[in-house]
Design an enzyme around this catalytic site. Sequence first.
Site, PDB file in Angstrom:
ATOM      1  N   ASN A   9      14.048  10.837  -5.456  1.00 21.25           N
ATOM      2  CA  ASN A   9      13.864  12.120  -6.135  1.00 21.25           C
ATOM      3  C   ASN A   9      13.239  13.078  -5.126  1.00 21.25           C
ATOM      4  OD1 ASN A   9      13.284  14.209  -7.850  1.00 21.25           O
ATOM      5  ND2 ASN A   9      12.243  12.965  -9.386  1.00 21.25           N
ATOM      6  N   HIS A 179      16.469  17.153 -18.382  1.00 16.78           N
ATOM      7  CA  HIS A 179      15.866  15.875 -18.823  1.00 16.78           C
ATOM      8  C   HIS A 179      16.926  14.982 -19.455  1.00 16.78           C
ATOM      9  CE1 HIS A 179      11.755  18.072 -19.417  1.00 16.78           C
ATOM     10  NE2 HIS A 179      11.770  17.460 -18.252  1.00 16.78           N
ATOM     11  N   GLY A 207       6.129  16.459 -21.328  1.00 15.71           N
ATOM     12  CA  GLY A 207       5.246  16.141 -20.205  1.00 15.71           C
ATOM     13  C   GLY A 207       4.860  17.478 -19.597  1.00 15.71           C
ATOM     14  N   GLY A 209       6.869  19.219 -17.744  1.00 17.04           N
ATOM     15  CA  GLY A 209       8.083  19.891 -18.219  1.00 17.04           C
ATOM     16  C   GLY A 209       8.336  19.372 -19.633  1.00 17.04           C
ATOM     17  N   ARG A 238       5.325  26.655 -17.364  1.00 18.63           N
ATOM     18  CA  ARG A 238       6.470  27.517 -17.677  1.00 18.63           C
ATOM     19  C   ARG A 238       6.293  28.161 -19.050  1.00 18.63           C
ATOM     20  NH1 ARG A 238      10.294  22.807 -16.474  1.00 18.63           N
ATOM     21  NH2 ARG A 238      10.423  22.760 -14.203  1.00 18.63           N
ATOM     22  N   GLU A 387      13.237   7.376 -16.547  1.00 15.59           N
ATOM     23  CA  GLU A 387      14.398   8.027 -15.940  1.00 15.59           C
ATOM     24  C   GLU A 387      14.900   7.231 -14.737  1.00 15.59           C
ATOM     25  OE1 GLU A 387      11.801  11.432 -16.207  1.00 15.59           O
ATOM     26  OE2 GLU A 387      13.552  12.699 -16.488  1.00 15.59           O
TER      27      GLU A 387
END
Length: 403
Positions: A9, A179, A207, A209, A238, A387
Amino acid sequence: MSEKYLVINCGSSSLKFSLYEMPTERVVSKGYIEKIGYDDSFWTVSYNDEKITGAKRLENHTDAVLVMIDELINNKIIKNLNEIKGIGHRILHGGEIYSDSVIIDDKVLNDITLMTNLGPLHHPGEIAGIKAMKECLPDVLQVAVFDTAFHQTMPDFNYIYAIPYEWYQKYKVRRYGFHGTSHKYITNKMQEILGKTDVNLIICHVGSGASITCIKNGLSYDTSMGLTPLDGLVMGTRSGAIDPSIIKFVVDESGLSLENVMEELNKNSGLKGICGKNDFRDVSALMNNGDEQAKLAYKVFMDSIIKHIAEYYFELNGRVDAMVFTAGILENNVQIRKDIIDNIAGAMNVSLDNQNNENIGYGKDKKMGLITSKESKVPVYVVPTDEEVMIVRDTFRLIKETL
Ligand code: ADP
């Protein structure tokens, strides 16, 4: 010789990796390398109960990959590079082209490069990661796992924004959702738990995000993030969905550039914008000390979750098999789970099992389970997301299909 698969990642200046043994899905090692391109680059690699750290200037992602390889070999985590049979990359945006993971060839890399306009903050780092791996392990197949892919089943009336239609036709402006790998993992897990495939779910991934997805008949039907991850819920930093006119208004009033305002909406809004803290543990601590701004941030944050749950409950016409709480905040914070459920209890006929809710979370015996009572019309589960295991499963599957 055991087969190992890497999950990568990459950010613009970071590289996180997990090394799996397959098909057992055992995590052999995990690590992260940060501040790539700066003088004070550093890294951490853990395996078994060991943790190694290191620091030196790393010029670029290729340097970072070389450090990762050195650490894996020097610490005998792998004997040699031939053990690595595949590499899976988390890629932000697959646009309308990719509804599943794919082996990366020149065309795929070119597509990801062309979609940099859709993921300007993420794609450059991800592309650098793919190229660096190719340079260091040229014979190993690489797979792209897109965060948007799972949401490609949304019907058009859920992904079309009510803006001039030609913006969609010309520039592909639409809701994509993110996601997806997490929402897919949770959907699969709930299909197992509920013993059927055509599940209707409301999945709350909250989370730093955050996004909520409405699953209808086992497929993504609607989701809160949009063209970019900025849309939808209030998040750590955000803003989530806001009146778009705010952007021009603030540009005009403040003299900030459009780029600055967008950066503020991505990095200094959400919980942080209201109370100065984006980590939920800090917000909770402030709240418990009576901080009024933190209380306001918590309320705005929670209300945005409740409003999206309500929206999807109605989209499913009340036929919800289960609701799921996942990701850092909802997997761990007992209070917000209780507050959300108490706030929707009357409307959705749900009731909390306080004891079960208290027993699930970080540092507790249980990491997952049902937190509503037997009488609850909609059962609510806490399920930790994973993930990375989804990325390694897709990588393993596609590479085995190819060979
Ligand atoms: P992301 O993957 O988007 O970076 P995570 O799913 O890891 O985010 O979630 C990070 C958030 O989860 C942070 O706001 C953090 O405060 C919160 N979190 C993590 N652990 C706990 C905990 N034990 N209690 C409460 N909140 C937690």
